[in-house]
Enzyme design. Structure first.
Site, PDB file in Angstrom:
ATOM      1  N   SER A  84     -82.924  16.678  47.447  1.00 46.49           N
ATOM      2  CA  SER A  84     -83.520  15.758  47.897  1.00 46.49           C
ATOM      3  C   SER A  84     -84.842  16.693  48.498  1.00 46.49           C
ATOM      4  O   SER A  84     -85.610  15.812  48.456  1.00 46.49           O
ATOM      5  CB  SER A  84     -82.687  15.230  48.499  1.00 46.49           C
ATOM      6  OG  SER A  84     -82.250  15.874  49.925  1.00 46.49           O
ATOM      7  N   GLU A 161     -79.813  27.495  39.573  1.00 46.39           N
ATOM      8  CA  GLU A 161     -81.236  28.135  40.461  1.00 46.39           C
ATOM      9  C   GLU A 161     -81.215  29.196  41.192  1.00 46.39           C
ATOM     10  O   GLU A 161     -82.674  30.009  41.123  1.00 46.39           O
ATOM     11  CB  GLU A 161     -80.888  26.963  42.113  1.00 46.39           C
ATOM     12  CG  GLU A 161     -80.770  25.644  42.093  1.00 46.39           C
ATOM     13  CD  GLU A 161     -79.850  24.714  43.125  1.00 46.39           C
ATOM     14  OE1 GLU A 161     -80.529  23.528  43.637  1.00 46.39           O
ATOM     15  OE2 GLU A 161     -79.739  25.211  43.436  1.00 46.39           O
ATOM     16  N   LYS A 179     -80.642  22.255  58.804  1.00 48.65           N
ATOM     17  CA  LYS A 179     -80.228  23.172  58.253  1.00 48.65           C
ATOM     18  C   LYS A 179     -80.651  24.025  58.807  1.00 48.65           C
ATOM     19  O   LYS A 179     -79.536  25.608  57.581  1.00 48.65           O
ATOM     20  CB  LYS A 179     -80.785  23.135  56.766  1.00 48.65           C
ATOM     21  CG  LYS A 179     -81.357  21.510  56.241  1.00 48.65           C
ATOM     22  CD  LYS A 179     -79.250  21.426  55.657  1.00 48.65           C
ATOM     23  CE  LYS A 179     -79.889  20.268  55.677  1.00 48.65           C
ATOM     24  NZ  LYS A 179     -80.383  20.226  53.968  1.00 48.65           N
TER      25      LYS A 179
END
Length: 295
Positions: A84, A161, A179
């Site tokens: 996101s 990734e 985070k």
């Protein structure tokens, strides 16, 4: 959550509130006062929720745009993350290519979702097969510790990734301040991608490793793009593998050691510990945007 989907959800949330304020006959003034007080509180709660949700999305947009504006130059090979927050970096790259600010860019996506978004924006795509060296990669993270070690893979794209981002001269991580953590593990489960063959055996083997002692392994079910149990079938990654999410009550004592032990386990494809890879973290918070660079 995208702004459009949020407003759809919020309109549903407001429906019962609107009906509640329809003309009503009250038996007493105290009943009326109680009614108004209760629904004023509900209205304020919804307004607060609206503000918080929009702020979260705006924070992600700010760091995503800043990463592209500050670190991407014409002629570069760029790694595009998944999730996101990374969504906004991809969006910004598409904008700057379209208006001519950036030219001669090629990009490598880290998931099918990101590939589809980039194609819709007209971003030229290549793969590691033709471009093994990247100038910069930009991606989000699920947790960031004080040493800029990361937990990634909440969206299920951890293998691609890592393959792309380890090849980049600079790896720029974009997050909001929620985070940040003192230690990896308790705030977000650690994803481990494993082969389907004898997956229960591999799950037990990983859970018994000394460096992750005490963790609770949970096989991801439903969609591979989140760690919520939202289906009856085992989640399958873009690579055809399964994911085990390791849940911790205490921080992982030595992330680098855990990364090595998990990676060396036969049956493990890769894991969501990204240690020693980060160039800089762009952090969005209530006080604005800050940048923390690796020592």
């Amino acid at each position: 959550m995208k702004v459009s989907s949020f407003f759809l959800a919020s309109s549903v949330a407001f429906s019962p509130l609107a009906s509640a304020f329809a003309p009503t006959t009250f038996r007493s003034l105290s009943t009326a006062d109680s009614f108004v007080s209760t629904h004023r509180s509900s209205h304020n709660s919804i307004q607060t929720f609206l503000k918080m949700a929009l702020s979260q999305d705006e924070l992600k947009k700010q760091v995503g745009y800043k990463a592209v504006d500050d670190y991407v130059k014409s002629g570069m090979v760029v790694g595009l993350g998944t999730g996101s927050t990374a969504y906004f970096a991809v969006e910004r790259l598409g904008q700057l290519l379209k208006d001519g600010t950036l030219k001669d860019i090629v990009a490598i996506p880290t998931s099918v979702r990101t590939k589809e978004q980039a194609e819709q924006l007209g971003i030229p795509l290549v793969t590691l097969d033709t471009h093994s060296k990247l100038d910069v990669a930009i991606d989000g993270a699920d947790e960031v510790d004080p040493n800029l070690n990361l937990v990634k893979g909440g969206g299920g794209a951890l293998l691609r990734e890592k393959m792309v981002e380890v090849c980049a001269d600079k790896f720029i991580v974009i997050v909001d301040e929620s985070k940040l953590c003192d230690g990896l593990g308790p705030g977000f489960p650690l994803p481990v991608e494993i082969t389907p063959f004898c997956h229960e055996h591999t799950l037990r083997t990983v859970a018994n490793l000394p460096s992750v002692a005490g963790c609770k392994p949970v096989l991801r079910m439903g969609s591979s793009s989140n760690n919520k149990n939202d289906g009856d079938e085992i989640a399958v990654t873009d690579n055809g593998n399964y994911i085990v999410d390791l849940h911790f009550d205490e921080p992982i004592k030595d992330p680098a050691k855990a990364a090595l032990e998990i990676k060396n386990t036969v049956g493990v494809v890769d894991h969501g510990l990204f240690c020693g890879m980060t160039t800089a973290v762009i952090i969005a918070g209530a006080d604005g945007i800050s940048v923390k660079e690796a020592a």
